[in-house]
Design a protein around this motif. Structure first.
Motif, mmCIF file in Angstrom:
data_model
loop_
_atom_site.group_PDB
_atom_site.id
_atom_site.type_symbol
_atom_site.label_atom_id
_atom_site.label_comp_id
_atom_site.label_asym_id
_atom_site.label_seq_id
_atom_site.Cartn_x
_atom_site.Cartn_y
_atom_site.Cartn_z
ATOM 1 N N ARG A 83 0.904 -1.145 -0.452
ATOM 2 C CA ARG A 83 -0.141 -0.214 -0.162
ATOM 3 C C ARG A 83 1.117 1.358 -0.089
ATOM 4 O O ARG A 83 1.891 1.500 0.698
ATOM 5 N N VAL A 84 0.865 2.463 -0.846
ATOM 6 C CA VAL A 84 1.667 3.897 -1.028
ATOM 7 C C VAL A 84 1.376 4.605 -2.093
ATOM 8 O O VAL A 84 -0.635 4.400 -2.405
ATOM 9 N N PRO A 85 1.409 5.732 -1.248
ATOM 10 C CA PRO A 85 0.778 6.648 -2.500
ATOM 11 C C PRO A 85 1.173 6.681 -3.598
ATOM 12 O O PRO A 85 1.904 5.919 -4.349
ATOM 13 N N ALA A 86 -0.347 7.249 -4.460
ATOM 14 C CA ALA A 86 0.750 7.853 -5.883
ATOM 15 C C ALA A 86 -0.125 8.539 -6.654
ATOM 16 O O ALA A 86 -0.947 9.412 -5.649
ATOM 17 N N VAL A 87 0.523 9.158 -7.959
ATOM 18 C CA VAL A 87 -0.438 10.168 -8.535
ATOM 19 C C VAL A 87 -1.005 9.967 -9.287
ATOM 20 O O VAL A 87 -0.977 9.779 -10.450
ATOM 21 N N LEU A 94 -3.022 9.751 -4.733
ATOM 22 C CA LEU A 94 -4.202 8.398 -4.612
ATOM 23 C C LEU A 94 -3.794 7.206 -3.718
ATOM 24 O O LEU A 94 -2.632 7.860 -3.182
ATOM 25 N N SER A 95 -4.319 7.003 -3.096
ATOM 26 C CA SER A 95 -3.977 5.894 -1.996
ATOM 27 C C SER A 95 -4.115 3.905 -2.914
ATOM 28 O O SER A 95 -5.256 3.804 -3.433
ATOM 29 N N ILE A 96 -3.031 3.402 -3.320
ATOM 30 C CA ILE A 96 -2.879 2.017 -4.321
ATOM 31 C C ILE A 96 -2.021 1.225 -3.118
ATOM 32 O O ILE A 96 -1.620 1.062 -2.292
ATOM 33 N N ALA A 97 -3.518 0.120 -3.505
ATOM 34 C CA ALA A 97 -2.063 -1.654 -2.779
ATOM 35 C C ALA A 97 -2.701 -1.721 -3.864
ATOM 36 O O ALA A 97 -3.219 -2.227 -5.387
ATOM 37 N N PHE A 98 -1.408 -3.327 -3.715
ATOM 38 C CA PHE A 98 -1.012 -4.099 -5.390
ATOM 39 C C PHE A 98 -0.132 -4.776 -5.192
ATOM 40 O O PHE A 98 0.570 -4.872 -3.634
ATOM 41 N N THR A 99 -0.168 -5.970 -5.796
ATOM 42 C CA THR A 99 1.130 -6.706 -6.062
ATOM 43 C C THR A 99 1.739 -6.813 -7.387
ATOM 44 O O THR A 99 1.054 -6.936 -7.863
ATOM 45 N N VAL A 100 2.672 -8.227 -7.489
ATOM 46 C CA VAL A 100 3.123 -7.556 -8.572
ATOM 47 C C VAL A 100 3.170 -8.991 -9.110
ATOM 48 O O VAL A 100 3.219 -10.090 -8.454
ATOM 49 N N ALA A 101 3.848 -9.323 -10.189
ATOM 50 C CA ALA A 101 3.774 -9.958 -10.814
ATOM 51 C C ALA A 101 5.631 -9.925 -11.994
ATOM 52 O O ALA A 101 5.506 -9.364 -12.136
ATOM 53 N N ARG A 118 -5.722 -1.579 -7.070
ATOM 54 C CA ARG A 118 -6.952 -1.190 -7.072
ATOM 55 C C ARG A 118 -6.330 -0.285 -6.334
ATOM 56 O O ARG A 118 -4.913 0.414 -5.428
ATOM 57 N N ASP A 119 -7.532 0.987 -6.651
ATOM 58 C CA ASP A 119 -7.512 2.263 -5.804
ATOM 59 C C ASP A 119 -8.615 2.332 -4.946
ATOM 60 O O ASP A 119 -9.347 1.771 -4.200
ATOM 61 N N GLU A 120 -7.248 2.617 -3.790
ATOM 62 C CA GLU A 120 -8.240 2.296 -1.910
ATOM 63 C C GLU A 120 -8.349 3.765 -1.560
ATOM 64 O O GLU A 120 -8.192 3.297 -0.604
ATOM 65 N N THR A 121 -8.167 4.959 -2.362
ATOM 66 C CA THR A 121 -8.468 6.186 -1.774
ATOM 67 C C THR A 121 -9.275 6.542 -1.246
ATOM 68 O O THR A 121 -9.345 6.964 0.399
ATOM 69 N N THR A 122 -10.607 5.995 -1.595
ATOM 70 C CA THR A 122 -11.317 6.381 -0.693
ATOM 71 C C THR A 122 -11.301 5.298 0.914
ATOM 72 O O THR A 122 -12.124 5.938 2.017
#
Length: 148
Positions: A83-87, A94-101, A118-122
């Motif tokens: 979970r990290v900030p994005a722009v 934005l606050s986003i959450a992700f996994t990577v491959a 996934r956008d988790e801002t809200t």
């Protein structure tokens, strides 16, 4: 009878952003959900650095981790959610959450990193408001400090 999956159609249809980048961090895949989330069209994003969606204050940390993953072929974010900030293109956060491959060349070197985002801002804002409200309620319940 097993159906064949059209992976291009799958990536375009999925509701989460799917972003792939090569060894140098240049964007090589940008699905419609990524466009909705970050505001850049596929044409604007392809070939650009991931810096277009990473807040400036996070970029050094991001690239340190990115280069380590490229070099070692290992990441804990294949299973663990990051979970990290994005722009966004327009500059809002934005606050986003992700996994990577990780994708590999035939000789087992990492060739690309694919993030499912996934956008988790809200949800992040709601959680922050709930924590703030909880702290306010707890402070109202705390016994008054005794005078010296």
């Amino acid at each position: 009878m097993q159906a064949t999956i059209d992976f291009k159609q799958l990536v375009e249809a999925v509701g989460d952003a799917v972003v792939a980048s090569d060894a140098s961090g240049a964007i090589t895949l940008w699905n419609p959900a990524a466009q909705r989330m970050f505001g850049f069209t596929e044409k604007e994003a392809l070939g650009q650095s991931l810096d277009i969606i990473i807040p400036q204050r996070q970029q050094q940390r991001h690239w340190d981790g990115y280069q380590k993953t490229m070099a070692t072929g290992q990441t804990k974010y294949g299973n663990d959610v990051l979970r990290v900030p994005a722009v966004h293109k327009d500059g809002h956060g934005l606050s986003i959450a992700f996994t990577v491959a990780l994708l590999y060349t035939p000789d087992k070197k990492v060739s690309a990193i694919v993030a499912v985002i996934r956008d988790e801002t809200t949800r992040f804002a709601e959680d922050r408001n709930l924590r703030k409200r909880l702290m306010e309620l707890e402070s109202q319940l705390a016994p008054p400090a005794s005078a010296p």
